[in-house]
Scaffold this active site. Structure first.
Site, PDB file in Angstrom:
ATOM      1  N   LYS A   1      64.902  51.362  63.867  1.00 54.66           N
ATOM      2  CA  LYS A   1      65.608  52.632  63.614  1.00 54.66           C
ATOM      3  C   LYS A   1      66.858  52.359  62.800  1.00 54.66           C
ATOM      4  CE  LYS A   1      69.359  52.111  66.492  1.00 54.66           C
ATOM      5  NZ  LYS A   1      70.678  51.754  66.057  1.00 54.66           N
TER       6      LYS A   1
ATOM      7  N   ASP B   1      68.431  53.086  73.630  1.00 55.29           N
ATOM      8  CA  ASP B   1      67.737  53.598  72.438  1.00 55.29           C
ATOM      9  C   ASP B   1      66.255  53.861  72.684  1.00 55.29           C
ATOM     10  OD1 ASP B   1      69.936  53.654  70.740  1.00 55.29           O
ATOM     11  OD2 ASP B   1      69.699  51.552  70.158  1.00 55.29           O
TER      12      ASP B   1
HETATM   13  O1  C5P Z   1      71.503  50.347  76.893  1.00 59.31           O
HETATM   14  P1  C5P Z   1      71.781  49.126  76.107  1.00 59.31           P
HETATM   15  O2  C5P Z   1      71.225  47.893  76.736  1.00 59.31           O
HETATM   16  O3  C5P Z   1      71.439  49.249  74.671  1.00 59.31           O
HETATM   17  O4  C5P Z   1      73.360  48.995  76.122  1.00 59.31           O
HETATM   18  C1  C5P Z   1      74.021  47.760  76.015  1.00 59.31           C
HETATM   19  C2  C5P Z   1      75.481  47.947  76.389  1.00 59.31           C
HETATM   20  O5  C5P Z   1      76.153  48.667  75.345  1.00 59.31           O
HETATM   21  C3  C5P Z   1      75.733  48.740  77.631  1.00 59.31           C
HETATM   22  O6  C5P Z   1      75.753  47.928  78.777  1.00 59.31           O
HETATM   23  C4  C5P Z   1      77.109  49.334  77.367  1.00 59.31           C
HETATM   24  O7  C5P Z   1      78.096  48.369  77.606  1.00 59.31           O
HETATM   25  C5  C5P Z   1      77.092  49.574  75.878  1.00 59.31           C
HETATM   26  N1  C5P Z   1      76.701  50.939  75.517  1.00 59.31           N
HETATM   27  C6  C5P Z   1      77.610  51.983  75.673  1.00 59.31           C
HETATM   28  N2  C5P Z   1      77.247  53.252  75.335  1.00 59.31           N
HETATM   29  C7  C5P Z   1      76.027  53.507  74.828  1.00 59.31           C
HETATM   30  C8  C5P Z   1      75.088  52.473  74.643  1.00 59.31           C
HETATM   31  C9  C5P Z   1      75.452  51.202  75.005  1.00 59.31           C
HETATM   32  O8  C5P Z   1      78.745  51.770  76.122  1.00 59.31           O
HETATM   33  N3  C5P Z   1      75.706  54.759  74.474  1.00 59.31           N
END
Ligand code: C5P
Length: 342
Positions: A14, A158
């Site tokens: 993406k 995502d």
């Molecule tokens: O959900 P994902 O594993 O992609 O997120 C990784 C980290 O990025 C989360 O633990 C968080 O610290 C941060 N994050 C965030 N807000 C989001 C997506 C991710 O703070 N919308």
């Protein structure tokens, strides 16, 4: 699934055309407003029945060289996706015998930890592929697309986007996905330049939370405007005219720059070289440039490769950057549902 059956899925990367951070949620995640689009660039997953009792993952392909960046197999989002799919079906009373262990071959093409959501896309494809391998459809067992997206959201922010199957406005931490109409016209070309360094998303959000953020709300204004225009119907040419505005509509840029300071000069150098605005996808470090066609993007990719080769363009990271041309998908990729065992 019968022993010889192979289920195949393509997991597209993406791109964030816009990314506004609109606040911090009580759960610590950041609330976003982002227009996200799927790319033709994608990983490929093939599912068969495992020989042993546990799900197994084998990674190959050019991006597989960065397999160490993928972490240990048990932490891989493919296996977490299969586990989430099994748990969702188990919670609906499906007996474990109907959900046998799966072996997955992941051909990794999308750069890892690059802002292209390769891991989340693999997880979405793993959930979808596992359902198919076990003989379930999303509509079975009361599971509609929305509840499967909820299963995915627990695996990665995502993941729900990839269940929308096309252009979408993504809000919340990523769980609120509103499909948007893709522009009419020839699919736009994209040049992607990914420095050879993994940038963990948590590091970038931590830098943002610590104060590395833009002064204005311009990204949100641009993001809202683009989502509205897409909903009303936008042509590819019109979108291309917006490229300069979109390139600066990412609130995570200062945070990524705090994590990788050299990215700022590199981005300027790429922009000078190609003579166009350069954006950053997600938390980076992938840089993108829009073109009217794949061929135009491929021509620009050749120029960037030549400049890296002759030393006139130096990228941050442990080696040369990954440079590739692709297109923005305007219709969902049709995954070959089944192919003969290899
Ligand atoms: O959900 P994902 O594993 O992609 O997120 C990784 C980290 O990025 C989360 O633990 C968080 O610290 C941060 N994050 C965030 N807000 C989001 C997506 C991710 O703070 N919308």
């Amino acid at each position: 699934m019968n022993a010889g059956r192979v289920v195949v899925r393509v997991a597209p990367a993406k791109l964030n055309l816009t990314l506004a951070v609109v606040g911090r949620r009580p759960d610590g995640f950041h609330a976003l407003h982002s227009v996200m689009v799927p790319l033709a660039l994608g990983d490929r997953l093939a599912f068969t029945r495992a020989h042993g009792p546990a799900d197994a993952l084998h990674v190959t392909g050019p991006g597989g060289g960065a397999a160490s960046a993928l972490g240990p197999p048990e932490a891989n989002l493919v296996l977490r996706g299969i586990a989430a799919a099994r748990a969702a079906l188990g919670a609906r009373g499906v007996s474990p015998e109907r959900l046998p262990a799966l072996a997955v071959r992941l051909e990794k093409v999308i750069p890892v930890a690059a802002g292209l959501a390769g891991g989340s896309s693999d997880a979405a494809a793993a959930i979808d592929g596992a359902f198919d391998a076990w003989g379930f459809k999303l509509a079975d067992e009361g599971l509609d697309a929305a509840s499967v997206a909820v299963v995915g959201a627990a695996v990665g922010s995502d993941v729900p986007f990839f269940f929308a199957g096309g252009w979408a406005l993504v809000e919340g931490r990523g769980e609120r996905v509103t499909p948007l109409r893709a522009p009419i016209g020839e699919p736009l070309g994209v040049l992607l330049v990914t420095p050879a360094l993994a940038v963990p998303t948590p590091d970038v959000f931590a830098a943002y939370a610590a104060g590395a953020r833009p002064m204005t709300g311009a990204a949100l204004a641009t993001s809202g405007h683009l989502a509205g225009e897409c909903a009303r119907g936008l042509t590819a040419g019109r979108l291309l005219e917006r490229a300069g505005l979109l390139a600066v509509a990412n609130d995570l840029v200062p945070a990524t720059a705090a994590v990788v300071p050299d990215l700022v000069a590199f981005r300027r150098a790429v922009s000078r070289l190609v003579g166009r605005s350069v954006g950053q996808s997600g938390s980076g470090p992938t840089l993108w440039v829009l073109y009217p066609s794949f061929d135009a993007a491929e021509e620009a990719a050749g120029r960037v490769r030549a400049a890296v080769h002759d030393g006139s363009l130096t990228a941050p990271g442990d080696g040369p950057p990954t440079i590739c041309a692709t297109t923005i998908l305007t219709a969902p990729l049709s995954s070959p549902a089944q192919e003969p065992a290899e």
